[in-house]
Scaffold this active site. Sequence first.
Site, PDB file in Angstrom:
ATOM      1  N   LYS A 197       0.844  -1.199   0.000  1.00 40.38           N
ATOM      2  CA  LYS A 197       0.000   0.000   0.000  1.00 40.38           C
ATOM      3  C   LYS A 197       0.875   1.242   0.000  1.00 40.38           C
ATOM      4  CE  LYS A 197      -3.913   1.870   2.685  1.00 40.38           C
ATOM      5  NZ  LYS A 197      -4.778   1.593   3.859  1.00 40.38           N
ATOM      6  N   SER A 203      -9.350   1.201   2.753  1.00 40.34           N
ATOM      7  CA  SER A 203      -8.497   2.003   1.888  1.00 40.34           C
ATOM      8  C   SER A 203      -7.349   1.234   1.260  1.00 40.34           C
ATOM      9  CB  SER A 203      -7.928   3.175   2.701  1.00 40.34           C
ATOM     10  OG  SER A 203      -7.160   2.692   3.797  1.00 40.34           O
ATOM     11  N   SER A 242      -9.797  -1.271   6.897  1.00 41.29           N
ATOM     12  CA  SER A 242      -9.247  -0.965   5.583  1.00 41.29           C
ATOM     13  C   SER A 242      -8.514  -2.108   4.900  1.00 41.29           C
ATOM     14  CB  SER A 242      -8.308   0.245   5.671  1.00 41.29           C
ATOM     15  OG  SER A 242      -9.058   1.415   5.848  1.00 41.29           O
TER      16      SER A 242
END
Length: 401
Positions: A51, A125, A149
């Site tokens: 990420k 996310s 997330s």
Amino acid sequence: MSEIEKKIEEAKRHADLNYFLYLNEKVVEEVEFLKRAGRCGALCGMTLAVKDNIEVMGMPITNGAPYMKKISDKTAAVVRRLMAEGAVVLGKTNMHELALGVTNINPHFGPTRNPHDPSRITGGSSGGSAGAVAIGVADLGIGTDTGGSVRIPAALCGVVGYKPPYGKIPMDGIYPLSQSLDHVGFIARSVKELVNILSAVGWAPRDLSPPKRFRFAVLMGITEPSRYVEKAFWKAVEVLENIGGFRDEVFLDSTKYSAARAALLLSEAAANYYDYLRSVGEHMGRDVATLLGVGVALPSVAYIVAKRIKEEATQYFNILFKKYDVVVTPTTAIEAVPIEQADSITMRRKLLAYTEIFNLTGHPAISVPAPATSSLPVGLQVAARDEDTLLAIAEAYEAAL
């Protein structure tokens, strides 16, 4: 063509899904170097999708925001640990701006698209990492989980998303969102693969023996799931019963817990990104700027009360876990929605309601696929007091499924 070369080509072929903000085309050379140097360990050549709020030396990092872009001069502790066993970073993945959202619709880099239906969201996310694992180009996705997330996009993309207990995996080299709630999390294609990877670096036991009989609680009353999610969830509950689980249903009014997590998140996020809100707020996504503005306006008393409620919630579940080995919920209240319908603010409750509780308490939680009735995946969330019990029951469920 080597397996890693095939993964690079596959990632390029699926560029329209928008999972990678940076693709590391030197990854083949890196593996060859490790082999020649005799430094390729138990995870030799395993590909990581990282990420883009997590540092990897020499690679760009944006935190989902072009106004924060730079080249990293260090590598996050979690990535270093995996690389020490021969894992390699395939690339940096698209995310919700500042990790402050759950749809992964990024106004700067575009939305990540669901691998099962590209017109729909991946969730966020950590949506880019989940998508990269789902299409098979990454063996492990690394993300952050502040309210769900990692688990939310794992559920919507049909893979496994695991949030270890608070503080187990170091946050060094990772941009913070809310220090009271942030966890490092992992995404894999199966519980078995996840356990094998984590055991290679000492983060999970190699031999997980599930109890022949166990008690589990279905948490009721948190929010109303869609009919599609509800049907899949109760099928998953049947699987748990078939492998030796005895079920009770426990009502939980999570309203004050949800409000406390929001107060902690928004207060700490506003403190972390206040300077950016002042200097480039007009360039932020509307949802992110709005949420940061709410955080700025929150009184200090709200933060202090939220801290007390956090302790109360942790104690409540500590007591619950003395009676039950695990508790279960759907991972999300809805399946993946079309991108054009996924306004981040209105989606928050439907996507966060079940997962955010275990960020507040810090207990380990995992999302595993539930038996969905069509091509759109949904998840079963399992939480426990300890990781060994959680992963053992999740792995037994997966085998039975």
